[in-house]
Design an enzyme around this catalytic site. Structure first.
Site, short mmCIF file in Angstrom:
data_model
loop_
_atom_site.label_atom_id
_atom_site.label_comp_id
_atom_site.label_asym_id
_atom_site.label_seq_id
_atom_site.Cartn_x
_atom_site.Cartn_y
_atom_site.Cartn_z
N VAL A 1 0.85 -1.20 0.00
CA VAL A 1 0.00 0.00 0.00
C VAL A 1 0.88 1.25 0.00
CG1 VAL A 1 -1.77 1.31 1.23
CG2 VAL A 1 -1.91 -1.19 1.13
N ASP A 2 1.92 1.25 0.81
CA ASP A 2 2.87 2.36 0.80
C ASP A 2 3.47 2.54 -0.60
OD1 ASP A 2 2.68 3.24 3.42
OD2 ASP A 2 4.30 1.98 4.14
N PHE A 3 3.90 1.44 -1.18
CA PHE A 3 4.60 1.50 -2.46
C PHE A 3 3.68 2.04 -3.56
CE2 PHE A 3 6.64 -0.63 -6.21
CZ PHE A 3 7.88 -0.02 -6.10
#
Length: 421
Positions: free
Chosen positions: A190-192
């Site tokens: 999700v961060d990426f």
């Protein structure tokens, strides 16, 4: 730590040559977005807290070893998301620090921050305050839940959004099998993906500015990205109202698609079309399976009769080694790939051919270099993404950047003494 070397030259063909980015973000999602802009040629100035730096410098399980006893503080998290940046240390809570930031903003095109909602407004560093200085500024805020709504003030990390946004609901061992239940993906996906959405939104805003001359404000949320990432599986739910089951390693489209076991290893098979399935039945010397009513549609092969079919395929595949199986499947035109442990990835001939291991000079590393993961954007024919600088040491470019703003050595020293830098 200052570096007296001149500012990095930028390739004339770099897509974002001449664009300056102020990166006030920390940890992972937003720094990934800023790094993508740096890979594409932007001059990214990373603003970090004096003595502490980006929290991401302490994340991960490994750090780049430094030479001569130097602690690089280049954790895996920091190293993978902060190349092609110049680092300055600055206390933005101090009036002098705010003045420096405003000077930087005057000549900047983009500012990226991921502080709590409203936090920078206390220091006059919010969008409304800074656009008064630079109306062309593209200002991007990255938060967990967005700038508004009942949860806007809450902190958020990747795992929370894999749970909240639906990713974990469709990832994991199928119900009824040992270890059944939801699972988080290994990497912080999700961060990426949020980082990539950050860069994409900024590029769109720069195109809008090119057409209108106006900057704009961008509100990016990990929550939004986490829901969008569930993609076609979530769309299945929106269409049918039924939640698809977790399929473990099974494919989400046609079948058979799953890991198959050979005598010495594992291969991932995707015979996802009717023609691929027909070819597989011929290869298995079981052509009658193509007409078998248990397996005569994609839905049956990929879902309702999946377990039964995979037992049949695995009984056949275990007779062969992975090289033999891969050669047979390749020869039949059936998509398949050998499963790789992390060490095996870098031995893969196609990975090597694509140059995905990017060894980059690093002045402070014990080995003199650091291995980075190449940008997937490096194959653009006219303006490829490049790696020009290793991730910076904390404050490595403070003197350099302030010198570009007209600060002399004595003034910089006084600001250091006052704890502003």
């Amino acid at each position: 730590m200052d570096n007296d070397n001149p500012a990095p030259s930028q390739l004339p063909t770099a897509a974002l040559n001449g664009i300056r980015v102020i990166d006030m973000s920390r940890v992972f999602a937003a720094p990934v977005g800023a790094q993508i802009l740096g890979d594409l040629g932007a001059d990214v100035i990373k603003v970090e807290r004096p003595g502490v730096g980006d929290d991401g410098r302490g994340y991960g399980f490994s750090w780049v070893p430094g030479k001569d006893g130097i602690e690089t503080r280049h954790s895996s998290f920091f190293t993978v998301s902060n190349r092609n940046k110049r680092s300055i240390t600055l206390n933005h809570a101090a009036p002098e620090g705010q003045e420096i930031l405003r000077e930087l903003v005057k000549g900047a095109d983009v500012l990226i921050e991921n502080y709590k909602v409203g936090d920078l407004k206390r220091f006059g560093l919010d969008y409304d305050s800074l656009r008064a200085i630079n109306p062309r500024l593209v200002y991007c805020s990255v938060t967990g839940f967005g700038q508004t709504g009942p949860m806007a003030a809450l902190p958020g990390y990747d795992g929370l959004f894999q749970a909240t946004g639906g990713m974990m609901a469709v990832t994991g061992v199928p119900d009824g099998q040992p270890g059944a239940g939801p699972l988080k993906t290994g990497p912080s996906l999700v961060d990426f993906v949020t980082g990539h959405n950050t860069a994409l939104a900024i590029l769109g805003a720069l195109m809008h500015r090119h057409a209108t001359g106006e900057g704009q404000y961008i509100d990016i949320a990990l929550l939004d990205s986490s829901v969008a990432m569930v993609s076609h599986i979530m769309q299945d739910y929106l269409i049918s109202g039924n939640a698809p089951p977790r399929l473990g390693n099974g494919g989400n489209g046609g079948g058979p698609a799953d890991l198959i076991h050979c005598s010495d290893g594992i291969i991932y098979l995707t015979a996802g079309t009717d023609e691929h399935w027909r070819r597989l039945t011929v290869l298995m010397e079981r052509p009658e399976l193509n007409e078998d009513p248990r397996f005569d549609t994609n839905l049956k092969r990929g879902k309702t009769s999946r377990a039964e079919l995979m037992e049949i395929i695995n009984a056949w595949s275990r007779r062969f080694t992975t090289p033999e199986m891969q050669s047979m499947l390749d020869g039949a035109g059936i998509p398949a790939a050998r499963y790789n442990e992390l060490a095996d990835v870098w031995k893969d001939p196609q990975v090597q051919h694509r140059g995905l291991r990017a060894t980059t000079p690093h002045a402070y590393a014990a080995s003199g270099s650091v291995d980075l993961i190449a940008s997937p954007l490096s194959r653009m024919s006219a303006s490829p993404a490049t790696i020009r600088m290793a991730p910076p040491m904390l404050g490595e470019h403070t003197g350099e950047v302030l010198g570009e703003l007209g600060y002399d050595t004595a003034r910089i020293a006084a600001l250091r003494e006052a704890g502003v830098l």
